[in-house]
Design a protein around this motif. Structure first.
Motif, short mmCIF file in Angstrom:
data_model
loop_
_atom_site.label_atom_id
_atom_site.label_comp_id
_atom_site.label_asym_id
_atom_site.label_seq_id
_atom_site.Cartn_x
_atom_site.Cartn_y
_atom_site.Cartn_z
N LYS A 48 0.86 -1.17 0.00
CA LYS A 48 0.00 0.00 0.00
C LYS A 48 0.90 1.23 0.00
O LYS A 48 1.77 1.37 0.86
N ILE A 49 0.70 2.10 -0.96
CA ILE A 49 1.53 3.29 -1.10
C ILE A 49 0.67 4.54 -1.03
O ILE A 49 -0.40 4.62 -1.66
N LYS A 50 1.12 5.51 -0.26
CA LYS A 50 0.49 6.83 -0.25
C LYS A 50 1.57 7.87 -0.51
O LYS A 50 2.58 7.91 0.20
N ILE A 51 1.37 8.68 -1.54
CA ILE A 51 2.30 9.76 -1.84
C ILE A 51 1.56 11.08 -1.71
O ILE A 51 0.33 11.13 -1.74
N ASP A 52 2.31 12.15 -1.59
CA ASP A 52 1.70 13.47 -1.48
C ASP A 52 2.54 14.44 -2.30
O ASP A 52 3.54 14.97 -1.81
N ALA A 53 2.15 14.64 -3.54
CA ALA A 53 2.92 15.48 -4.44
C ALA A 53 2.49 16.93 -4.40
O ALA A 53 3.23 17.82 -4.80
N ARG A 54 1.26 17.18 -3.92
CA ARG A 54 0.73 18.56 -3.98
C ARG A 54 -0.27 18.84 -2.86
O ARG A 54 -1.32 19.45 -3.07
N GLY A 113 -11.42 6.36 -4.23
CA GLY A 113 -10.91 5.60 -3.09
C GLY A 113 -10.57 6.54 -1.95
O GLY A 113 -11.34 7.44 -1.61
N ALA A 114 -9.40 6.35 -1.37
CA ALA A 114 -8.96 7.23 -0.28
C ALA A 114 -8.03 8.33 -0.78
O ALA A 114 -7.42 9.04 0.03
N SER A 115 -7.91 8.50 -2.10
CA SER A 115 -7.12 9.60 -2.64
C SER A 115 -7.90 10.90 -2.48
O SER A 115 -9.09 10.96 -2.78
N GLU A 116 -7.22 11.92 -2.02
CA GLU A 116 -7.86 13.21 -1.78
C GLU A 116 -7.87 14.06 -3.06
O GLU A 116 -7.27 13.68 -4.07
N THR A 117 -8.54 15.19 -2.99
CA THR A 117 -8.57 16.12 -4.12
C THR A 117 -7.66 17.29 -3.81
O THR A 117 -7.90 18.03 -2.85
N PRO A 118 -6.60 17.49 -4.59
CA PRO A 118 -5.71 18.62 -4.32
C PRO A 118 -6.34 19.94 -4.75
O PRO A 118 -7.26 19.96 -5.59
#
Length: 707
Positions: A48-54, A113-118
């Motif tokens: 499981k990978i979570k990144i935060d580019a922005r 999914g659990a990805s947020e909206t930047p």
């Protein structure tokens, strides 16, 4: 034998606990076996990978071979789902590619999914300007993350997407690769940085030749430094894009760009494969459309050859066929290898599938593998065999695990209603059976249900609705979520019509009046307690799913039905959509349970429930079956009776919802538990699948605090 049955009887507390324990164990065990398939018996690592580019979390699953070190160099593919899908629904591609030594990052697009909206995504769309059809939605950010992995071959990275995901991955390829060939870039460097006058004729000449002729030794040395920098960047751009169920509207068209002061026409500098379904009537026409012919320089009088490898030549405005998919390989065909290196390869393929079936198609998956095997891994010469795919087994294991989770509802109801507090949720009532035209009434119920439910799915697929809903800040799900609601509207109306006809024929209006009155005079406190039972079941189901997720990275699903993890914010959205579904689900449960009681209620409970399910789904399944027969037998080429693109989930969810509602009613003799559970399950499923990527949805304190 009697003793064995009594150990698992739902009539005793200990029996209920045993049944509950068995169901939980079955769900966990099936998920264990599903993970064996996902990991190719432990040979593939899944993280499981979570990144935060922005400033917004982008989540996904990273697949790569066990034992990988930073000295390895594998080709990589980023997979992005489409509208009404999350990354788990594209696991078939991820698992099968990973088994063949690819690094795969299977992501949830921003808002899925659990990805947020930047606040701003890759092309600076944000709060005020947000167009879901013109953004990579995290795909390019995912590619940039993959580039940081030392075990990824930086010169062999591809992207893949289905439906809306094809737009996202295509847009990422466009932003990353642009329209300039490497020679264009170097000619522009000569013109802008070294002041070399480049004529239109020079555009056809290798920039190195011009540099050697027109630069002095010092300038040539600087030119070589520029070239090394540009070459490293150019070679690490996305090398191949595979777009499924797509019109490739971003990456396919040519564009007029300026090279060394001259306007020229160029294709996007990425190798491109488009796979559409033979019965994907929204997209299949694109495979032979003028859009393809114009971009690939194919004369309008010619046909686009399906499965041919084309190489486009922007300088001369021509293209030629240089090979055939699966017959020619880059290792044996130099023209094919050169086209791949020059990023001029194009091909369109047809899979004998519908749009939604492409998600779980061994044939489509094999095509994807074979395309990337040539574009990203030219040493591979053996075609992938559809029969060698194993993801189907994992899909069905997830399905039966889901059924086990759903079945926990029944021992939970029994256990809770054995307590003093919840015992009032059990109603002691018997529905009054009619005495007039009984057989005719039964025939009307059976035939009417089949016909009206079939008509309900047909009208839904035709884009008809009774009440129209639109996505907004309060109901922010993707537009695809509304089709299940429209189907539910038609089901409720069908139930009302059928009940009225039945009452007129059997002259038992008082029977139905009594049934409704008893359910609505049940007591407000008892109705709230029924809601409490439903909430406990949802909690247990979600807890079980969380355990399965933690231990094995699995969830509960099959095809377009899924129950996956949600954030705190998303649970608030579930509540809203459950409330929206509640009145339609209530009408459906009143009519269906009343009609079931008066027609088959005297049968054994399980037989009664199965009969009710069979009659309820018969019309929907029959229409779907006939549609597929017509499609696949080419009785009506190019025209489907009805498109199930947005409602395939109903084929599976409808029998589940019907069975859950009927069994809950049989146990409690009231319609409330089944109504609440069905509404919440539907909302949970839709939030999982649709996500909030249809519009800008800001992060809140709740999501940031609780996750």
């Amino acid at each position: 034998m009697t003793e064995t049955k009594s150990k698992f009887s739902l009539d005793t507390a200990i029996g209920c606990k045993r049944v509950l324990a068995v169901l939980v164990s079955v769900a966990i065990l099936l998920s264990f076996f599903a993970q064996l398939i996902s990991t190719d018996m432990g040979r593939i690592k899944v993280e499981k990978i979570k990144i935060d580019a922005r400033g917004a979390t982008l989540e996904g699953e990273l697949y790569y071979p066990v034992g990988t070190t930073d000295e390895d160099s594998y080709p990589a593919v980023v997979i992005v789902p489409g509208a009404g899908n999350i990354n788990y629904q594209l696991r078939s591609f991820a698992e099968e590619l990973a088994k063949r030594n690819y690094v795969v990052f299977n992501i949830n697009a921003y808002g899925s999914g659990a990805s947020e909206t930047p606040v701003y995504n890759e092309n600076d769309q944000g709060v005020l300007e947000y167009d879901i059809f013109a953004t990579p939605m995290g795909c390019l950010d995912a590619v940039n993350f993959v580039r940081t992995l030392k075990f990824v071959d930086q010169e062999n990275i591809g992207v893949m997407g289905h439906s809306q995901g094809s737009r996202r991955s295509g847009y990422a390829a466009l932003m990353d690769c642009g329209y300039y060939t490497f020679n264009d870039i170097m000619l522009t460097v000569l013109h802008e940085d070294f002041g070399v006058d480049i004529s239109e004729e020079d555009l056809l000449i290798d920039a190195d030749v011009i540099a050697n002729e027109r630069l002095d030794a010092s300038e040539l040395k600087s030119y070589e430094v520029f070239k090394a920098q540009q070459e490293e960047n150019y070679n690490t751009m996305i090398k191949g894009a595979c777009l499924i169920g797509s019109t490739a509207q971003y990456v396919n068209p040519t564009a007029v760009v300026t090279v060394a002061g001259h306007e020229v026409t160029r294709n996007c500098q990425v190798n491109l494969c488009i796979i559409n379904g033979t019965f994907d009537y929204s997209y299949v026409g694109f495979n032979t459309s003028d859009d393809v012919k114009n971009a690939w320089y194919i004369p309008s009088s010619d046909e686009v050859v399906q499965g041919a490898y084309y190489s486009v030549d922007d300088n001369n405005g021509t293209s030629q066929i240089i090979g055939t998919f699966r017959e020619d390989t880059a290792s044996a065909n130099q023209e094919l290898a050169s086209a791949i290196q020059a990023r001029t390869l194009r091909t369109v393929l047809l899979a004998k599938e519908t749009h939604a079936k492409e998600l779980v198609s061994s044939n489509t998956t094999a095509m994807v593998i074979d395309y990337f095997n040539q574009v990203l891994n030219a040493d591979v010469s053996t075609a992938a065999i559809p029969s060698g795919m194993t993801f189907y087994y994992r899909e069905f294991l997830n399905f039966f695990a889901m059924l086990a989770m759903l079945a926990t509802l029944f021992p939970i109801i029994k256990l809770m209603t054995m307590t003093v507090k919840y015992k009032p949720c059990l109603a002691a009532r018997q529905t009054i059976a009619p005495t007039h035209n009984v057989k005719m009434g039964n025939i009307i119920v059976i035939v009417g249900t089949i016909v009206l439910n079939g008509l309900a799915i047909y009208l839904t697929n035709a884009g008809k609705q009774i009440i129209t809903f639109n996505s907004n800040g309060f109901f922010p799900l993707m537009i695809t979520c509304w089709s299940p609601f429209y189907f539910l509207e038609w089901l409720a109306l069908a139930g009302i019509i059928l009940t009225i006809i039945y009452l007129l024929v059997t002259k038992c209006g008082n029977s139905f009046k009594t049934f409704v009155k008893e359910n609505f005079t049940f007591g407000f406190k008892n109705i709230i307690k029924c809601l409490g039972i439903s909430a406990v079941f949802i909690f247990v189901g979600y807890l079980l799913m969380a355990i399965v997720q933690y231990l094995f990275y699995q969830d509960f699903r099959i095809w377009q039905i899924q129950f996956s993890p949600l954030t705190a914010d998303q649970w608030l959205i579930v509540v809203r959509y459950a409330l929206l579904a509640l009145p339609f689900m209530l009408i459906t449960n009143i009519t269906s349970n009343y009609l079931a009681d008066v027609t088959s209620g005297n049968r054994r409970p399980n037989v009664d429930a199965l009969i009710n399910v069979a009659i309820t789904v018969a019309g929907v399944w029959l229409l779907c079956g006939i549609t597929h027969i017509v499609d696949y037998s080419a009785i009506m080429p190019g025209k489907s009776i009805t498109s199930f693109m947005l409602t395939y989930g109903a084929i599976i969810y409808l029998p589940i919802m019907t069975f859950v509602s009927r069994k809950a009613y049989q146990i409690t003799k009231n319609i409330w538990v089944g109504t609440f559970v069905s509404s919440i399950l539907m909302a949970w499923m839709l939030v999982c699948a649709s996500g909030t990527n249809g519009m800008y949805v800001a992060q809140t304190w709740i999501s940031n605090f609780l996750g």
